[in-house]
Design a protein around this motif. Structure first.
Motif, PDB file in Angstrom:
ATOM      1  N   MET A 136       0.839  -1.206   0.000  1.00 18.23           N
ATOM      2  CA  MET A 136       0.000   0.000   0.000  1.00 18.23           C
ATOM      3  C   MET A 136       0.865   1.244   0.000  1.00 18.23           C
ATOM      4  O   MET A 136       0.622   2.193  -0.758  1.00 18.23           O
ATOM      5  CB  MET A 136      -0.904   0.025   1.246  1.00 18.23           C
ATOM      6  CG  MET A 136      -2.132  -0.825   1.147  1.00 18.23           C
ATOM      7  SD  MET A 136      -3.461   0.015   0.314  1.00 18.23           S
ATOM      8  CE  MET A 136      -4.015   1.099   1.618  1.00 18.23           C
TER       9      MET A 136
ATOM     10  N   ILE B 175     -11.623   5.034  -4.137  1.00 16.30           N
ATOM     11  CA  ILE B 175     -10.232   4.775  -3.755  1.00 16.30           C
ATOM     12  C   ILE B 175     -10.084   3.369  -3.180  1.00 16.30           C
ATOM     13  O   ILE B 175      -9.102   2.685  -3.454  1.00 16.30           O
ATOM     14  CB  ILE B 175      -9.705   5.863  -2.781  1.00 16.30           C
ATOM     15  CG1 ILE B 175      -8.214   5.680  -2.508  1.00 16.30           C
ATOM     16  CG2 ILE B 175     -10.442   5.886  -1.482  1.00 16.30           C
ATOM     17  CD1 ILE B 175      -7.343   6.038  -3.659  1.00 16.30           C
ATOM     18  N   SER B 176     -11.084   2.889  -2.427  1.00 18.34           N
ATOM     19  CA  SER B 176     -10.879   1.564  -1.841  1.00 18.34           C
ATOM     20  C   SER B 176     -10.922   0.484  -2.903  1.00 18.34           C
ATOM     21  O   SER B 176     -10.178  -0.498  -2.805  1.00 18.34           O
ATOM     22  CB  SER B 176     -11.881   1.288  -0.716  1.00 18.34           C
ATOM     23  OG  SER B 176     -13.107   1.871  -0.975  1.00 18.34           O
TER      24      SER B 176
ATOM     25  N   ALA C  33      -7.523   8.080  -6.795  1.00 16.15           N
ATOM     26  CA  ALA C  33      -8.144   6.875  -7.343  1.00 16.15           C
ATOM     27  C   ALA C  33      -7.865   6.784  -8.837  1.00 16.15           C
ATOM     28  O   ALA C  33      -7.572   5.704  -9.353  1.00 16.15           O
ATOM     29  CB  ALA C  33      -9.648   6.893  -7.087  1.00 16.15           C
TER      30      ALA C  33
ATOM     31  N   ILE D 166     -14.746   7.535  -1.277  1.00 10.47           N
ATOM     32  CA  ILE D 166     -14.211   6.420  -0.490  1.00 10.47           C
ATOM     33  C   ILE D 166     -14.346   5.118  -1.286  1.00 10.47           C
ATOM     34  O   ILE D 166     -13.424   4.306  -1.329  1.00 10.47           O
ATOM     35  CB  ILE D 166     -14.936   6.323   0.866  1.00 10.47           C
ATOM     36  CG1 ILE D 166     -14.727   7.622   1.642  1.00 10.47           C
ATOM     37  CG2 ILE D 166     -14.446   5.141   1.663  1.00 10.47           C
ATOM     38  CD1 ILE D 166     -15.533   7.718   2.901  1.00 10.47           C
TER      39      ILE D 166
ATOM     40  N   MET E  95      -7.575   0.384  -4.671  1.00 13.90           N
ATOM     41  CA  MET E  95      -6.508  -0.202  -3.871  1.00 13.90           C
ATOM     42  C   MET E  95      -6.674  -1.716  -3.721  1.00 13.90           C
ATOM     43  O   MET E  95      -5.702  -2.460  -3.796  1.00 13.90           O
ATOM     44  CB  MET E  95      -6.492   0.429  -2.479  1.00 13.90           C
ATOM     45  CG  MET E  95      -6.062   1.863  -2.479  1.00 13.90           C
ATOM     46  SD  MET E  95      -4.298   1.978  -2.494  1.00 13.90           S
ATOM     47  CE  MET E  95      -4.037   3.534  -3.287  1.00 13.90           C
ATOM     48  N   THR E  96      -7.917  -2.184  -3.497  1.00 10.28           N
ATOM     49  CA  THR E  96      -8.097  -3.618  -3.232  1.00 10.28           C
ATOM     50  C   THR E  96      -7.818  -4.463  -4.464  1.00 10.28           C
ATOM     51  O   THR E  96      -7.486  -5.638  -4.334  1.00 10.28           O
ATOM     52  CB  THR E  96      -9.520  -3.925  -2.738  1.00 10.28           C
ATOM     53  OG1 THR E  96     -10.427  -3.138  -3.480  1.00 10.28           O
ATOM     54  CG2 THR E  96      -9.681  -3.656  -1.288  1.00 10.28           C
TER      55      THR E  96
END
Lengths: 338, 171
Positions: A14, A83-84, A242, A80, A87-88
């Protein structure tokens, strides 16, 4: 102990990903400047290397403005989600073979799941929510139009993206990403075996990440800023982050599926082994990803934007038939050659 | 209670709670969003049952495809055209009869079925391969019939949504 190793891996990856994303922004600005015969940001630190830090501080300090008639909860939630999901997706990408530390073999991949390819497709299909929700909850016509365009575009190109991967899955005979990388040893990269699949996947990846020449959801001359018009401060920063993480993740995906992942051709013949080889392989992976990111950036500053109907007809009338033909050709080749 | 139990009850609560919101919410947008959590909860059940392929397909198709279209349709009609979508109670008497019949049938099946309670054995690392083989061998005919039905629906949708060119030219 296993959990501890996993946590260390997650935090490291990360951290590196966020750092890389910050510097990709700088890279984009410098390359854009070079293409347009300007200098670009070069004042903060040596050659502008501290510029990303200054940008982050600026974005965090700014006021968070929410339009009066916006849907507050969804307006907060949308960045949110964006971006999550960005990342995941990176969790399943193998960025190296394995490394031996203190007598313990550690696989250089955060989550080694059996259906890695499907996981990635599912995650990218969830990415639509961030854009759609931000477009709708802002209660602004520009945002809504941006969100509308983006959902239609992402849904359309998702199909050719999924179909382009099927050729790779057929050759590898597995949905595991580490297996797909292992199959591409030497020069037998999937770009050689699946040139059409590579082209369709790359084009679809451009459309999925809303990058030029497919950046209609945020076309500045038409829509002010597109779906994030009504965002400011940290929430805008999250969308920004993102977008660039999506670009890095898409490059990592193309590398894994088509450019041999962490494979270095003839590495075994050169007599390398052990941890040194693993480190070199991680380096090779990073180099390939960075080259692709550079390709993304150069495309943005050299190719003009599509018109919306051109985008849709390219997606449905060119990309989709090409991807289906590719599956048929791959099936025939596997049947004949084995 | 083991960890698996805790996870099971968590997913059960998420699924049932959000499903209740879907049905009882007066705001149709909240209903659409609650459906998102219902789908997620069901995907969680599939994972617990060792059906990884179905779980991810559930996410891919229902959450990533169908629900996006649904949310989009709801958002467009509710805010842009400023039409209030009716979500009140209609035909309560007829609905009561139909619902009680359906619920009775489902409950009857639930009690008549002999449930296998043995822990599932993980024969394969993934169910995707086996599912694919079965679809191409033992269940080839249903598979093909289903795909033809979907194709017909696709062509039908395209026909219905298409502008009538001949009428336009005549006008």
């Amino acid at each position: 102990m296993e959990t501890l190793i996993d946590i260390v891996k997650i935090v490291t990856v990360m951290g590196i990903l966020l750092g890389v994303v910050a510097y990709v922004v700088l890279l984009e600005r410098r390359v854009a400047a070079a293409i347009q015969n300007r200098i670009g940001p070069n004042r903060v630190g040596w050659q502008g290397l501290l510029q990303p830090l200054a940008d982050v501080v600026k974005l965090v300090m700014k006021e968070d403005i929410v339009p009066r008639n916006a849907h507050r909860f969804l307006h907060d939630l949308a960045p949110i989600i964006s971006i999550s999901i960005a990342m995941t997706t990176f969790a399943v990408i193998p960025f190296g073979d394995s490394i031996t530390l203190f007598g313990r073999t550690i696989k250089l991949q955060i989550a080694d799941i059996n259906i890695g390819v499907l996981y990635i497709l599912a995650m990218t299909s969830l990415g639509v929510y961030g854009v759609t929700l931000s477009g709708w909850s802002s209660n602004s016509k520009y945002s809504l139009l941006g969100g509308l365009r983006s959902s239609a575009q992402m849904l359309s190109y998702e199909i050719s993206m999924g179909l382009a991967v099927i050729g790779v899955i057929m050759i590898a005979g597995s949905l595991r990403l580490d297996r797909i990388v292992e199959m591409q040893s030497g020069w037998m990269w999937n770009i050689v075996l699946q040139p059409i699949g590579f082209i369709t996947f790359t084009v679809a990846a451009f459309a999925e990440t809303n990058r030029h020449p497919f950046d209609l959801p945020e076309a500045e001359p038409e829509l002010v800023g597109g779906y994030h018009t009504e965002y400011s401060g940290l929430k805008f920063g999250l969308f920004f982050l993102a977008e660039y993480s999506n670009m890095v993740v898409a490059s990592a995906l193309i590398t894994t599926l088509f450019l041999g992942g962490w494979q270095i051709p003839y590495a075994a013949e050169m007599g390398l082994s052990g941890n040194l080889l693993s480190v070199l392989q991680v380096g090779a992976f990073c180099a390939k990803v960075l080259l692709l990111v550079l390709f993304f950036i150069i495309v943005r500053w050299t190719i003009p934007r599509f018109r919306y109907d051109q985008l849709m007809s390219l997606g449905w009338k060119v990309m989709l038939p090409l991807a289906i033909l590719n599956i048929l050709a791959t099936g025939l080749a596997i049947l004949l050659i084995g | 209670m083991t960890l698996i139990d805790v996870i099971f009850w968590f997913f059960a609560a998420v699924t049932l709670g959000s499903a209740a919101v879907v049905v009882f919410s007066r705001n149709i947008i909240y209903s659409a969003f609650a459906l998102l959590f219902t789908f997620f909860g069901v995907a969680g059940f599939y994972v617990l049952l060792g059906a990884d392929f179905i779980a991810i397909t559930q996410l891919l198709i229902y959450v990533g495809g169908i629900l996006v279209l649904l949310v989009f349709g709801v958002m467009l009609t509710n805010k842009v055209v400023s039409v209030d979508i009716k979500s009140g109670t209609l035909n309560a008497g007829v609905a009561m009869v139909v619902v009680s019949l359906t619920a009775g049938t489902i409950a009857g099946i639930f009690y008549a079925t002999e449930w296998k309670t043995a822990p599932a054995e993980m024969l394969q690392p993934t169910t995707a391969g086996e599912l694919g083989t079965m679809m191409m061998t033992s269940y080839l005919l249903p598979f093909e019939v289903a795909s033809v039905v979907l194709l017909v629906a696709l062509i039908g949708a395209a026909m219905v949504s298409r502008r009538d060119r001949s009428k336009q030219e005549a006008a």
